[in-house]
Enzyme design. Structure first.
Site, PDB file in Angstrom:
ATOM      1  N   LYS A 139       0.852  -1.212   0.000  1.00  0.00           N
ATOM      2  CA  LYS A 139       0.000   0.000   0.000  1.00  0.00           C
ATOM      3  C   LYS A 139       0.884   1.257   0.000  1.00  0.00           C
ATOM      4  O   LYS A 139       0.629   2.193  -0.744  1.00  0.00           O
ATOM      5  CB  LYS A 139      -0.942   0.001   1.223  1.00  0.00           C
ATOM      6  CG  LYS A 139      -1.941  -1.162   1.196  1.00  0.00           C
ATOM      7  CD  LYS A 139      -2.963  -1.081   2.303  1.00  0.00           C
ATOM      8  CE  LYS A 139      -2.442  -1.605   3.614  1.00  0.00           C
ATOM      9  NZ  LYS A 139      -2.278  -3.071   3.668  1.00  0.00           N
ATOM     10  N   THR A 140       1.931   1.236   0.817  1.00  0.00           N
ATOM     11  CA  THR A 140       2.843   2.392   0.857  1.00  0.00           C
ATOM     12  C   THR A 140       3.611   2.494  -0.455  1.00  0.00           C
ATOM     13  O   THR A 140       3.776   3.588  -1.013  1.00  0.00           O
ATOM     14  CB  THR A 140       3.858   2.222   2.017  1.00  0.00           C
ATOM     15  OG1 THR A 140       3.161   1.780   3.174  1.00  0.00           O
ATOM     16  CG2 THR A 140       4.589   3.502   2.307  1.00  0.00           C
ATOM     17  N   THR A 172      -5.762  -1.796   7.071  1.00  0.00           N
ATOM     18  CA  THR A 172      -5.953  -3.239   7.007  1.00  0.00           C
ATOM     19  C   THR A 172      -7.413  -3.573   7.316  1.00  0.00           C
ATOM     20  O   THR A 172      -7.828  -4.709   7.206  1.00  0.00           O
ATOM     21  CB  THR A 172      -5.042  -3.939   8.052  1.00  0.00           C
ATOM     22  OG1 THR A 172      -5.234  -3.292   9.304  1.00  0.00           O
ATOM     23  CG2 THR A 172      -3.593  -3.890   7.646  1.00  0.00           C
ATOM     24  N   ARG A 184       6.461  -8.289   1.089  1.00  0.00           N
ATOM     25  CA  ARG A 184       7.299  -7.938   2.242  1.00  0.00           C
ATOM     26  C   ARG A 184       7.938  -9.193   2.832  1.00  0.00           C
ATOM     27  O   ARG A 184       9.109  -9.188   3.211  1.00  0.00           O
ATOM     28  CB  ARG A 184       6.476  -7.211   3.304  1.00  0.00           C
ATOM     29  CG  ARG A 184       7.338  -6.711   4.465  1.00  0.00           C
ATOM     30  CD  ARG A 184       6.507  -6.078   5.547  1.00  0.00           C
ATOM     31  NE  ARG A 184       5.914  -4.842   5.098  1.00  0.00           N
ATOM     32  CZ  ARG A 184       4.838  -4.283   5.649  1.00  0.00           C
ATOM     33  NH1 ARG A 184       4.246  -4.857   6.676  1.00  0.00           N
ATOM     34  NH2 ARG A 184       4.356  -3.149   5.194  1.00  0.00           N
TER      35      ARG A 184
END
Ligand code: ADE
Length: 353
Positions: free
Chosen positions: A79-80, A173, A232
């Site tokens: 998302k970032t 989230t 990630r």
């Protein structure tokens, strides 16, 4: 100071203090150097990218800021990262903060007043914004203004202060925990999906190449298959396996090296770690597969409810190891099978292989 990072710049000393205990300075540098900067470099989420490209082009042609965006989905799906890519594609700057850092009204007002035209403001965990901060955001998002109340009683006046035309990107989230009025002010709302193994393999090879680490095709495939659909995790595993390859071999990641390193890390063939397996074992061994309420699970595992809901559950649900019922969480036949237990007879019929 509420801003956590300012674009891709290295964090100044003061702001590095805001890193979580798990996030070291090394991690921060690692993250920023492997992070894609453009849509061309960004792998996966193809439907989202296509939609965004159209919105960006239209906004550019109209010389307007992009509509406010809300991204939701489990942690680690980018998302970032996609937000930084969007700002970069628009040729704009992005300021990054998170809702818990915006405790006082002046924190948010200060940030909003310092934005320049067409800047992006990224607020992580936006569902945790307090009511006052939320109310500051409404006119900021709708009319690019901040309402300040001056005086009290009958002499109260509302002063409307214009701010720059900016784009807010909210990330969460828990889309369901956002208030209706806040959610309604986002023009684009998008869920980030888990990545396929093929996409993860591509990401792993890209990261390995940036890190100047050799990796075989089957090595990358193995790491991808253990990464729980999450970039990630893929990059984190890659980092650990790379260390192992340097110490135990010639630095190159082969399938064999990756297998040994993952065994040492206790990551099984579905990418589950000890904590995931403990959750499944708790359901199976102590509660006959469930249903078990989330609070009971959290207390028994010594975790908080939020960590279980946000970190463990999404992948266990997606992979079909647990299900959520109105009375609590249940282990599936696949969970019994994976952990070597005989499923209760009423679940046997769900076994496929
Ligand atoms: N690193 C982390 N996420 C990525 C993505 N989606 N594409 C390329 N590299 C990444």
């Amino acid at each position: 100071m509420a801003i956590i990072s300012d674009g891709e710049k290295f964090k100044p000393e003061k702001e590095r203090e805001n890193l979580s205990p798990q996030e070291t300075e090394y991690d921060y540098n690692f993250e920023s150097c492997i992070r894609p900067k453009s849509f061309n470099e960004y792998i996966g989420q193809s439907q989202l990218k296509e939609t965004l490209k159209i919105s960006i082009e239209a906004a550019r042609q109209r010389s307007e800021p992009l509509d406010h965006l809300l991204f939701y989905g489990p942690p680690g799906l980018g998302k970032t990262t996609i937000s930084a890519v969007i700002a970069n594609e628009m040729g704009s700057k992005i300021k990054t903060t998170s809702a818990p850092a915006l405790e006082k009204p002046r924190d948010l007002i200060g940030i909003l007043m310092n934005l320049k035209n067409h800047d992006f403001l990224f607020i992580d965990e936006i569902h945790r914004l307090n009511k006052v901060a939320e109310e500051i955001l409404y006119p900021a998002m709708e009319d690019f203004s901040i309402d300040r109340t001056i005086g009290s009683g009958e002499k109260t006046k509302i002063l409307r202060i214009p701010i720059s035309r900016f784009t807010l990107i909210g990330a969460t989230t828990k889309a369901g925990s956002l208030s209706g009025p806040l959610r309604d002010r986002f023009g684009i709302i998008h869920k980030l999906e888990f990545y396929t193994n093929q996409e993860l393999k591509h990401i792993i090879k890209r990261t390995a190449s940036i890190l100047d680490t050799g990796i075989t095709e089957d090595g990358a495939e193995l790491v991808a298959s253990r990464s729980r659909g999450t970039p990630r995790i893929a990059n984190r595993l890659l980092k650990r396996i790379r260390d192992y390859a340097i110490v135990k071999s010639d630095g190159k990641i082969t399938r064999e090296i990756a297998e040994k390193a993952l065994e040492l890390l206790n990551i099984d063939k579905y990418g589950l770690d000890i904590a995931d397996r403990d959750l499944l074992k708790l359901l199976i061994e102590k509660h006959e597969g469930g249903p078990v309420g989330i609070e009971t699970l959290a207390a028994a595992l010594g975790e908080d409810v939020k960590t279980i809901e946000d970190v463990y559950e999404p992948y266990l649900l997606q992979a079909g190891f647990i299900s959520r019922t109105p009375r609590g969480r249940k282990a599936s036949a696949a969970a019994y099978k994976h952990l070597g237990y005989k499923p209760p007879s009423f679940q046997q019929s769900f076994l496929t292989d």
